[in-house]
Design a protein around this motif. Structure first.
Motif, PDB file in Angstrom:
ATOM      1  N   THR A 244      -5.207   5.156 -10.730  1.00 44.93           N
ATOM      2  CA  THR A 244      -3.985   5.173  -9.901  1.00 44.93           C
ATOM      3  C   THR A 244      -4.159   4.393  -8.706  1.00 44.93           C
ATOM      4  OG1 THR A 244      -4.784   7.297  -8.526  1.00 44.93           O
ATOM      5  CG2 THR A 244      -3.647   7.717 -10.698  1.00 44.93           C
ATOM      6  N   ARG A 257      -6.130  -4.030 -14.025  1.00 48.23           N
ATOM      7  CA  ARG A 257      -4.835  -3.780 -12.900  1.00 48.23           C
ATOM      8  C   ARG A 257      -5.694  -4.036 -11.638  1.00 48.23           C
ATOM      9  NH1 ARG A 257      -2.591   1.942 -11.537  1.00 48.23           N
ATOM     10  NH2 ARG A 257      -0.295   1.523 -11.230  1.00 48.23           N
TER      11      ARG A 257
ATOM     12  N   ALA B 320       4.577   0.294 -11.276  1.00 51.56           N
ATOM     13  CA  ALA B 320       3.343   0.451 -10.726  1.00 51.56           C
ATOM     14  C   ALA B 320       3.111   2.202 -10.416  1.00 51.56           C
ATOM     15  CB  ALA B 320       3.019   0.006  -9.322  1.00 51.56           C
ATOM     16  N   ALA B 321       4.255   2.603 -10.050  1.00 56.86           N
ATOM     17  CA  ALA B 321       4.235   4.222  -9.670  1.00 56.86           C
ATOM     18  C   ALA B 321       4.337   5.135 -10.806  1.00 56.86           C
ATOM     19  CB  ALA B 321       5.227   4.630  -8.509  1.00 56.86           C
ATOM     20  N   GLY B 323       3.039   4.060 -13.742  1.00 54.98           N
ATOM     21  CA  GLY B 323       1.794   3.980 -14.309  1.00 54.98           C
ATOM     22  C   GLY B 323       0.660   4.934 -13.741  1.00 54.98           C
ATOM     23  N   ASP B 324       0.829   5.056 -12.576  1.00 55.80           N
ATOM     24  CA  ASP B 324      -0.128   6.000 -12.007  1.00 55.80           C
ATOM     25  C   ASP B 324       0.056   7.486 -12.429  1.00 55.80           C
ATOM     26  OD1 ASP B 324      -1.070   4.271 -10.386  1.00 55.80           O
ATOM     27  OD2 ASP B 324      -0.276   5.075  -8.492  1.00 55.80           O
ATOM     28  N   LEU B 325       1.443   7.900 -12.820  1.00 55.96           N
ATOM     29  CA  LEU B 325       1.739   9.170 -13.378  1.00 55.96           C
ATOM     30  C   LEU B 325       1.160   9.334 -14.783  1.00 55.96           C
ATOM     31  CD1 LEU B 325       3.453  11.416 -12.348  1.00 55.96           C
ATOM     32  CD2 LEU B 325       5.633  10.385 -13.076  1.00 55.96           C
ATOM     33  N   HIS B 359       0.185  -1.645 -16.196  1.00 55.82           N
ATOM     34  CA  HIS B 359      -0.197  -0.734 -15.130  1.00 55.82           C
ATOM     35  C   HIS B 359      -0.775   0.621 -15.934  1.00 55.82           C
ATOM     36  CE1 HIS B 359       1.573  -2.386 -11.699  1.00 55.82           C
ATOM     37  NE2 HIS B 359       2.608  -2.840 -12.488  1.00 55.82           N
TER      38      HIS B 359
END
Lengths: 415, 415
Positions: A244, A257, B320-321, B323-325, B359
């Protein structure tokens, strides 16, 4: 995942009884019933089965002045042996356990992190197991199974190492390769799932059912349990907190990434941070990552200013990244594990505890605990042994009472 | 949370039967049994109860040439009325539903986002409800209950708005205030939980049990369901994806931290991005956030280059955000909702789909879907009505068959 999870098994009464004995130690039928919420009659029936199967034995008999004698039951540690193996980029660590998950012997083999050949890694695993078996004086035929943690993405149901970034492995049938070499049943999983299970069984799982176990080593990630259930995700890939974002478009991460948490908190991330602070620092000349982390820990004891600054920056990154985990999941408990934690916890944890409130929403802060894991030994190896034991206990209903070990195929996943 | 979750109720057979009817439409007892996995005898018993309680009615009777006639059952939409209310910083949106959650009438009141007085907000809620009740021609005594979503942190078990950052509210007993004003039972929860529940009932929940519903508006956040269970966290605070990092030490977020996702993807974040691109852009002169978002959507249709660049940057942040999830949870399905989504989905979603693979870890990518939510109407209001209905259905076992509505206290949380 089609395969049974920890919770599926735990919800079964047989498993509840055995897990109660792991938690309570030698106990009476009444104590087991009270702890599990099962009826005394159910517990009595199950205990009779377990005694016949040789899984439990009577530890002591207490005679009160009135009434019947009370038998205390215990899991028979001699019921079999279980292997737990932690395969990392830089080492293989194998431990032989009895079925109470007490460690009996240990073997370790260093891996060159620049080698990625399948046979090289398999040979390392086999050598570490042989060393552990020899150190523990274990007879091979008493081994119930081996749980092997592989780095990267693993599909336990297929026994496959789907993707190991450091080795560029794709879809290696590792379970089959190892079973052919070892002649014992093998269960493979991911280290994040293993550390979470060992924490659930032997760590803070005794006081909370929701937790994140954050592993800091070459790679970083989180094993997550929510209400007593391991978070696996749709492809057993959950917990990749290391991938993340800390910094959009920041440092290059080995996953491809930019800006991932791992690029700041993995050992290579620490090396990059130190190179930013003091590019010629002698710790950066250590050829292996473990040597680097040890050199950092030694230098911190001596108040090396560049390393003090490294610890400060690393704590800042860690507090911010743990804040994300708490804000998203609202988990009450984080434990830190891994060899970076083992070496640097005294510097990182107090600083993280101080800064964390700046990163956590007010509603998720009350009661939040961050601490180093107290799970003894290698938590990855222990968790893999616990998975193997769960499979074994789950399969026991099928096994004939006298069979030790059960037929090898029993530990394989259903098709 | 001590209170029953969606899953607790859903696991009950009564709820299974009713939820099957929501999913299948008018059905025979055999069809319900097949869908739920319950025995035909159990279904028949429960249906008899529901018919006596007036919850179900017989929709049609089919006579085959041989055998007994088949009755198709349906939930009686006239069993009562339910209110679902979405309270945001800038508006209150209230809808009256029948018990099949079909909308009957709607009322909306604008809130000045710079006002934070409790009475001002409560008055707005009451006025929106009165407008919805009037628009739907609903008799007050037929209202079973009202589900009210409040922004920020909410404790449904206590009926309290613990913390609403935009209003600087702390521990406001909103449920009690509203019940006193309205004379009907009120259930409060958080909008992220509401959007997740509406998606589970009426959106992708029909094809997957694990999903994140990402809300983009003044605030941003994610409602998360894992294997059919809402992720609430230890203080009902889970899902605050808007307060995970995009950029360590980046833009100031209204939560007090720097660099949160919301500071880039909330409407004020979009305004900040546009101010970086074109500080004198006319869209920035809109006094209200909704006006700003509408101006952006209109300008994009006209290919305004500053707004095209805004859409590009916003898509980059969003990919991007998200991708974190995905990396943390390994969820297979993301739906986007909220009024920014409604206005800008055509620009954001194709760009996010293109960039997201950069991501997401390879193992979490296969089968991953990102789409705009297809839940009709206001998903927060619908989700709150669904929570209220769940409570009502869960409590029905206690209610006398003839009582419509049930005694007001029935909807309150157990102490």
């Amino acid at each position: 995942m089609p395969r049974q999870t920890s919770r599926d098994l735990r919800n079964e009464s047989r498993f509840e009884v055995l897990h109660a004995l792991f938690t309570l130690g030698p106990s009476t039928r009444q104590e087991i019933a009270k702890h599990t919420g099962l009826s005394t009659a159910t517990v009595a029936t199950l205990v009779t089965q377990f005694l016949a199967e040789g899984v439990l034995r009577i530890a002591t008999v207490e005679q009160n002045t009135v009434g019947r004698p009370y038998e205390r039951l215990t899991i028979d540690p001699d019921r079999g042996r279980i292997l737990g193996i932690d395969v990392a980029e830089t080492y293989v660590d194998a431990t032989v356990y009895d079925v109470t998950l007490g460690p009996l012997g240990h073997g370790e083999v260093a891996l060159d992190e620049h080698e990625n050949d399948t046979e090289y890694v398999v040979n390392g695993i086999v050598r570490a197991i042989e060393a552990a078996v020899e150190a523990s004086g274990t007879e091979r035929e008493r081994i119930i199974g081996a749980g092997v943690s592989m780095p990267g993405q693993v599909r336990p149901d297929a026994g496959v190492s789907v993707f190991a970034p450091n080795w560029d492995w794709h879809d290696v049938r590792i379970e089959e390769l190892l079973e052919q070499r070892l002649g014992i049943s093998v269960y493979v999983d991911n280290p994040l799932k293993a550390v979470a299970l060992s924490e659930m069984w032997f760590g803070v799982g005794r006081v909370t059912k929701s937790m994140a176990v954050v592993n800091l080593g070459t790679g970083v990630g989180a094993g997550i349990a929510i209400d007593g259930t391991l978070l696996r995700g749709s492809a057993n890939n959950a917990g990749e907190w290391g991938h993340t974002l800390l910094q959009l478009d920041g440092r290059q991460c080995r996953c491809g990434r930019r800006g991932c948490v791992e690029a700041y908190l993995g050992v290579h991330g620490l090396e990059m941070s130190l190179a930013e602070i003091a590019p010629k620092h002698p710790a950066l000349r250590q050829p292996l990552q473990r040597g680097f982390v040890d050199a950092v820990a030694e230098g911190l004891v001596a108040d090396d200013p560049a390393l003090v600054e490294l610890a400060r920056r690393t704590s800042h990154y860690l507090a911010a990244a743990l804040g994300d985990l708490v804000n998203l999941l609202n988990i009450p408990h984080i434990t830190l594990t891994g060899w970076t934690t083992a070496a640097l916890a005294d510097w990182l944890i107090p600083a993280v505890r101080e800064e964390l409130p700046d990163h956590v929403l007010p509603g998720s802060l009350p009661g939040l605990a961050v601490e180093a894991s107290r799970v003894p030994g290698n938590p990855v190896a222990l968790g893999m042994a616990a998975f193997t034991l769960e499979r074994f206990l789950g399969d026991l209903g099928l096994a004939s009472p006298a069979s030790t070990p059960p037929p090898r195929r029993r530990l394989r996943a259903p098709a």
